[in-house]
Design an enzyme around this catalytic site. Structure first.
Site, PDB file in Angstrom:
ATOM      1  N   SER A 144       0.875  -1.185   0.000  1.00  0.00           N
ATOM      2  CA  SER A 144       0.000   0.000   0.000  1.00  0.00           C
ATOM      3  C   SER A 144       0.905   1.226   0.000  1.00  0.00           C
ATOM      4  CB  SER A 144      -0.853   0.013   1.267  1.00  0.00           C
ATOM      5  OG  SER A 144      -1.444   1.289   1.464  1.00  0.00           O
ATOM      6  N   TYR A 158      -1.507  -0.840  10.253  1.00  0.00           N
ATOM      7  CA  TYR A 158      -1.596  -1.054   8.801  1.00  0.00           C
ATOM      8  C   TYR A 158      -0.304  -0.593   8.125  1.00  0.00           C
ATOM      9  CZ  TYR A 158      -3.687  -1.179   4.113  1.00  0.00           C
ATOM     10  OH  TYR A 158      -3.959  -1.464   2.803  1.00  0.00           O
TER      11      TYR A 158
HETATM   12  N1  LIG Z   1      -8.926  -0.558  -1.110  1.00  0.00           N
HETATM   13  C1  LIG Z   1      -7.892   0.237  -0.887  1.00  0.00           C
HETATM   14  O1  LIG Z   1      -8.053   1.479  -0.812  1.00  0.00           O
HETATM   15  C2  LIG Z   1      -6.506  -0.347  -0.741  1.00  0.00           C
HETATM   16  C3  LIG Z   1      -5.407   0.530  -0.787  1.00  0.00           C
HETATM   17  C4  LIG Z   1      -4.126   0.015  -0.661  1.00  0.00           C
HETATM   18  C5  LIG Z   1      -3.927  -1.339  -0.487  1.00  0.00           C
HETATM   19  N2  LIG Z   1      -5.018  -2.175  -0.448  1.00  0.00           N
HETATM   20  C6  LIG Z   1      -4.749  -3.606  -0.240  1.00  0.00           C
HETATM   21  O2  LIG Z   1      -5.327  -4.342  -1.291  1.00  0.00           O
HETATM   22  C7  LIG Z   1      -5.604  -5.669  -0.830  1.00  0.00           C
HETATM   23  C8  LIG Z   1      -7.020  -6.060  -1.224  1.00  0.00           C
HETATM   24  O3  LIG Z   1      -7.918  -5.204  -0.534  1.00  0.00           O
HETATM   25  P1  LIG Z   1      -9.345  -4.745  -1.117  1.00  0.00           P
HETATM   26  O4  LIG Z   1      -9.299  -3.291  -1.290  1.00  0.00           O
HETATM   27  O5  LIG Z   1      -9.731  -5.624  -2.248  1.00  0.00           O
HETATM   28  O6  LIG Z   1     -10.247  -5.007   0.167  1.00  0.00           O
HETATM   29  P2  LIG Z   1     -11.465  -6.012   0.395  1.00  0.00           P
HETATM   30  O7  LIG Z   1     -11.817  -5.846   1.815  1.00  0.00           O
HETATM   31  O8  LIG Z   1     -12.489  -5.774  -0.663  1.00  0.00           O
HETATM   32  O9  LIG Z   1     -10.805  -7.446   0.137  1.00  0.00           O
HETATM   33  C9  LIG Z   1      -9.927  -8.074   1.050  1.00  0.00           C
HETATM   34  C10 LIG Z   1     -10.231  -9.562   1.001  1.00  0.00           C
HETATM   35  O10 LIG Z   1      -9.279 -10.237   1.845  1.00  0.00           O
HETATM   36  C11 LIG Z   1      -9.992 -11.246   2.536  1.00  0.00           C
HETATM   37  N3  LIG Z   1      -9.311 -11.598   3.788  1.00  0.00           N
HETATM   38  C12 LIG Z   1      -9.211 -10.845   4.899  1.00  0.00           C
HETATM   39  N4  LIG Z   1      -8.552 -11.531   5.844  1.00  0.00           N
HETATM   40  C13 LIG Z   1      -8.236 -12.733   5.308  1.00  0.00           C
HETATM   41  C14 LIG Z   1      -7.561 -13.876   5.800  1.00  0.00           C
HETATM   42  N5  LIG Z   1      -7.089 -13.931   7.051  1.00  0.00           N
HETATM   43  N6  LIG Z   1      -7.422 -14.942   4.971  1.00  0.00           N
HETATM   44  C15 LIG Z   1      -7.924 -14.921   3.710  1.00  0.00           C
HETATM   45  N7  LIG Z   1      -8.566 -13.864   3.204  1.00  0.00           N
HETATM   46  C16 LIG Z   1      -8.720 -12.783   3.988  1.00  0.00           C
HETATM   47  C17 LIG Z   1     -11.349 -10.644   2.826  1.00  0.00           C
HETATM   48  O11 LIG Z   1     -12.305 -11.650   3.103  1.00  0.00           O
HETATM   49  C18 LIG Z   1     -11.639  -9.889   1.537  1.00  0.00           C
HETATM   50  O12 LIG Z   1     -12.342 -10.680   0.602  1.00  0.00           O
HETATM   51  C19 LIG Z   1      -5.337  -5.656   0.676  1.00  0.00           C
HETATM   52  O13 LIG Z   1      -4.073  -6.207   0.938  1.00  0.00           O
HETATM   53  C20 LIG Z   1      -5.356  -4.188   1.004  1.00  0.00           C
HETATM   54  O14 LIG Z   1      -4.605  -3.894   2.160  1.00  0.00           O
HETATM   55  C21 LIG Z   1      -6.290  -1.712  -0.573  1.00  0.00           C
END
Ligand SMILES: NC(=O)c1ccc[n+]([C@@H]2O[C@H](COP(=O)([O-])OP(=O)(O)OC[C@H]3O[C@@H](n4cnc5c(N)ncnc54)[C@H](O)[C@@H]3O)[C@@H](O)[C@H]2O)c1
Length: 251
Positions: A144, A158
């Site tokens: 991130s 985070y």
């Molecule tokens: N959305 C944003 O703004 C953003 C920004 C920077 C980084 N990210 C990163 O992108 C990645 C995906 O996030 P997203 O935005 O799609 O969020 P999201 O919440 O839509 O998806 C995250 C997924 O991870 C799954 N998950 C959580 N804990 C878990 C575990 N212990 N085992 C297996 N699965 C698990 C959840 O069930 C969910 O389906 C993450 O690593 C997040 O930190 C997101």
């Protein structure tokens, strides 16, 4: 869609029921890859599998912070599709948004367990399999911009967990080039998923309004860059740490 080196390869995508993970799965399937879609939420990955061509995706319910579950998703890829060539190590949680001085220890441990231990366990199991196969491979870890500019994370746990993903990613790249394994980290800014703030998603965030591209990313924009890094088009890219943030880090 025709990035070289994805067709007929086997990919694992974690966090596949989430916004970014599901977009990654859809893109890899569109490129002709076979995908093991991993998530804690079984209903979410089952629905994703049902929406895609039969036989192209297998769902595996797993907690990425658990070693046996991690080995199980790798073993499933080997059993059903004959190996692992591509890995989007993407599952993550935001955890508690609180000042560090008030942060709860269970929440800190949980965020580190999913975001850092989960990425470590996935890297370890997948790289062992790739080394055993002797095929090389390509891995993208989702960090991130919060991992490289802590103020952007608005959460100490985070930020720490995602900085650790950058460290794991670079070390894995350094150690495994000799095995033909490329490892890169992506650093999204705000993305249009449940993890982003409702204001940012609705285009009402004053902070986002200051960015060169004043909006959140679509999930496809993250999946597109990931597909490129996983593909042979990026054959000289390893150890990279790539913001995908509409220029947010410039502000
Ligand atoms: N959305 C944003 O703004 C953003 C920004 C920077 C980084 N990210 C990163 O992108 C990645 C995906 O996030 P997203 O935005 O799609 O969020 P999201 O919440 O839509 O998806 C995250 C997924 O991870 C799954 N998950 C959580 N804990 C878990 C575990 N212990 N085992 C297996 N699965 C698990 C959840 O069930 C969910 O389906 C993450 O690593 C997040 O930190 C997101």
């Amino acid at each position: 869609m025709s990035l070289p080196g994805l067709k007929d390869k086997t990919a694992i995508v974690t966090g596949a029921a989430g916004g970014i993970g599901a977009a990654m799965v859809r893109r890899l399937v569109a490129e002709g890859a076979k995908v093991v879609a991993v998530d804690l939420q079984q209903a979410g990955i089952d629905a994703l599998v049902a929406s895609l061509p039969k036989g192209s995706v297998i769902a595996v319910t797993a907690d990425v912070s658990d070693e046996a579950s991690t080995q199980n998703y790798v073993d499933t890829a080997v059993k059903h599709f004959g190996g692992v060539h591509l890995f989007a190590n993407n599952a993550g949680i935001i955890g508690e948004r609180a000042p560090l001085s008030e942060m709860s220890i269970p929440w800190f441990d949980k965020v580190m367990a999913v975001n850092t231990r989960g990425v470590f366990l996935g890297l370890r199991a997948v790289m062992r399999q790739m080394i055993k196969q002797g095929t090389g491979g390509s891995i993208v870890n989702t960090a991130s911009i919060g991992g490289i500019a802590p103020a952007r994370a608005r959460s100490a746990s985070y930020a720490a967990s995602k900085a650790a993903v950058v460290g794991l990613s670079c070390t894995a790249a350094l150690e495994n080039g000799k095995h033909g394994i490329r490892v890169n980290a992506i650093c999204p800014g705000g993305v249009d998923t449940d993890m982003a703030s409702p204001d940012a998603r609705a285009g009402k965030s004053a902070v986002f309004a200051t960015y060169p591209i004043p909006r959140v990313a679509t999930t496809d924009e993250i999946a597109n860059f990931t597909a490129y890094l996983l593909s042979d088009e990026a054959s000289f890219q390893t150890g990279g740490v790539y913001p995908i943030d509409g220029g947010a880090l410039l502000v």
